[in-house]
Design an enzyme around this catalytic site. Structure first.
Site, PDB file in Angstrom:
ATOM      1  CG  HIS A   1     -64.511 -64.742  20.362  1.00 25.74           C
ATOM      2  ND1 HIS A   1     -63.869 -65.957  20.303  1.00 25.74           N
ATOM      3  CD2 HIS A   1     -63.549 -63.823  20.630  1.00 25.74           C
ATOM      4  CE1 HIS A   1     -62.578 -65.789  20.545  1.00 25.74           C
ATOM      5  NE2 HIS A   1     -62.366 -64.496  20.729  1.00 25.74           N
TER       6      HIS A   1
ATOM      7  CB  SER B   1     -52.894 -43.064  20.005  1.00 29.76           C
ATOM      8  OG  SER B   1     -51.651 -42.476  19.699  1.00 29.76           O
TER       9      SER B   1
END
Length: 213
Positions: free
Chosen positions: A130, A157
């Site tokens: 954005h 992870s």
């Protein structure tokens, strides 16, 4: 102008508007939720939900749902539920893929994953960001750029891969990294932002072995 002719003109204009928005998306420009609303039918939330709630003793049903939910799926693919996808239809996975739990695809545009890729728990692959200025985020203003993960990549992870990134063949992304730029082939990269720390070499063939030859 007759009603039929008017409806035809409206449909033609809608098609032209859609093409213009798609061109804007392809160029990485900011577009809004309203502009992209015509893409809603490409979202597959019901299929993703069904996959995530299919028992583990029904592997054939899981496979059927995964193929229906994603854009394309290779052979011998393992994706542990739950996973999440904005569309699903823009995700393309190669052969021998392993994805652990809580893999998130923000796939407003294509995410392409090669063969032999391994992804650890709680990884996010997001093609969309954005604008910084709040006035440009009106109506959920956003931009989207595709992600490419080449063959044999291993992602640790809690990694986040950001829009427009390509991760090269065989590379390893360390746990907790935020990948904001391209990563070349055959390297170990880690950090926030993610940076290359070393090359992968033949010496790595002898590490973490159970016994010496």
């Amino acid at each position: 102008m007759s009603r039929t002719h008017q409806e035809h003109e409206e449909h033609r204009d809608l098609g032209d508007r859609e093409k213009a928005v798609l061109d804007k998306i392809r160029r990485g420009l900011v577009y809004t939720e309203t502009e992209a609303s015509f893409q809603a039918p490409q979202r597959r939330p019901d299929l993703v939900f069904a996959y995530n709630h299919t028992p583990p003793d029904q592997p054939e049903r899981r496979r059927e749902l995964l193929v229906a939910a994603l854009g394309s799926v290779g052979e011998r693919t393992v994706l542990l539920p739950p996973f999440h996808a904005g569309f699903g239809s823009n995700v393309h996975i190669g052969d021998d893929f392993f994805g652990n739990v809580n893999l998130t695809f923000v796939d407003d545009v294509d995410i392409r994953i090669g063969d032999g890729v391994m992804i650890a728990p709680s990884v996010t692959l997001t093609t969309t960001g954005h604008p910084v200025h709040p006035s440009r985020r009106a109506d959920f203003g956003r931009f989207s750029e595709p992600i490419v993960i080449e063959d044999k990549v291993w992602i640790g992870s809690n990694v986040v891969v950001l829009p427009g990134v390509r991760i090269g063949y065989g590379s390893v992304i360390g746990a907790g990294s935020v990948v904001s730029r391209d990563i070349p082939p055959m390297v170990v990269a880690v950090g926030v932002p993610c940076r290359v720390v070393r090359a992968i070499t033949d010496e790595d063939l002898t590490t973490r072995t159970a016994a010496e030859d």
